[in-house]
Scaffold this active site. Sequence first.
Site, PDB file in Angstrom:
ATOM      1  N   GLU A  99      57.231  43.075  36.294  1.00 40.46           N
ATOM      2  CA  GLU A  99      56.107  43.054  37.234  1.00 40.46           C
ATOM      3  C   GLU A  99      56.495  43.556  38.611  1.00 40.46           C
ATOM      4  O   GLU A  99      55.698  44.203  39.296  1.00 40.46           O
ATOM      5  CB  GLU A  99      55.518  41.639  37.316  1.00 40.46           C
ATOM      6  N   HIS A 121      51.434  30.152  32.239  1.00 38.61           N
ATOM      7  CA  HIS A 121      50.540  31.273  31.931  1.00 38.61           C
ATOM      8  C   HIS A 121      49.087  30.905  32.239  1.00 38.61           C
ATOM      9  O   HIS A 121      48.173  31.449  31.626  1.00 38.61           O
ATOM     10  CB  HIS A 121      50.630  31.673  30.455  1.00 38.61           C
TER      11      HIS A 121
END
Lengths: 330, 102
Positions: A60, A128
């Site tokens: 990321e 998550h």
Amino acid sequence: MSRLFFREALARAMAEEMDRDPRIVLLGQDIAEHGGSYGETRGLFQRFGPARVRNTPVAEEGTVGIAAGAAAAGLRPMAFITYFDFLMLGLDPLVNYAAKLRFKSAGQLSAPLVVKTTAGAKGQGPTHAQALEAWLMGVPGLTVVTPSTSADAYGLLKTALRAPGPVVFIDHKRLFPLGGEVPEGEVLVPFGSAAVRREGRDVTVVAHSHMSVLAGQAAEALAREGVEVESVDLRSLWPIDWDTLAASARRTGRVLIVEEGQTVCGVGAELGFHLRELVPEIEVARLGARRAPVSSSPALEGYVIPDARRIAGAVRDLLRRPRREREVAR
Amino acid sequence: MTRSLVIPADLGEGVEVRVLLWYKAEGERIGEGDAILEFETDKAIVVVTARQGGVLRRCFAPAGEWLGAGQVAAWVSDGADDPLPGDRGAPAEALLAAFETT
């Protein structure tokens, strides 16, 4: 109007804007042949090709860093971060580079970059499922938007893909299974514009993203008890539509701010405090997640995250408070 | 006897599906194992197959229309002239059907 899944509204916005502006490129995990983690880029790789729709590795920081650099160099990248939790890895290029570039270069450079990510609890457990949008509201130079309907997903994403600086576009896992009417024509949603979803005179409930859906359900339940809720969907977390919020607060005198994230230094803390500065006589309350990580257990997830029943309960508590008089507050 | 074909409620509260295709027309006979309906969720295409036969009496959403989880999609009767429920929400036995994701 046509009824579209949330992902279809996103795909339509991207396809139209990519047709309009050849500088737009998409970068993200599984966005090419696979069509996106939520199906939101389906068809775009086939239509626009591998130069403009690029898969990235599970990296990321690299994805956001490349997108920020490409934005500074003249492209309009849109970076996809499948889970908001992992935008943490990309915060350095986003906050230290992209958000500050215009200021550091005295306006000579800009980073017209969209980071699209997905927040929220839907069974994925502690890492998550977080709703961390309040973290980003205090970063000068960042725009933060949180649509809750297909029409706003379409309209806000189109605005984001034309915006001069970095935009964080945060959607929610529980919005993807829903359909919503989207105008046939190009109807852009401006930043800093909240939507009054339902008018009512007794209490204002302010929410964003999936909590706006739940606030609507709570408002329906409360209407059966004779309580008229005014539901305001923020849509933009920065800039904030203070005019709409203050006007509603003046009408009802009571404001509940609901968020899926933590209340400590949360959206409600900021909104509640400043609304009291703008309209001192109002009563304000906050509702958010209990102070615990999101659990993988559905029962514990449901216990931690607000639902329509808890929103309605918080409204009833707020209505039981004595109304603050203007004289007392001043 | 008339039974209801219901979009599964366990898809989740508020979840919606888009009807893609009716394999049968109103008035047509459905055999056990016949495909009746195809719909789309945000994630998958679902084919609904009859696990008991009958006559398709009423489809509540033509192709392109939307249905909510738990909503009645169709009525299926044993005979072509069996009485129909008073309204769509009236309690009726559920048609046995398989929902397979493609």
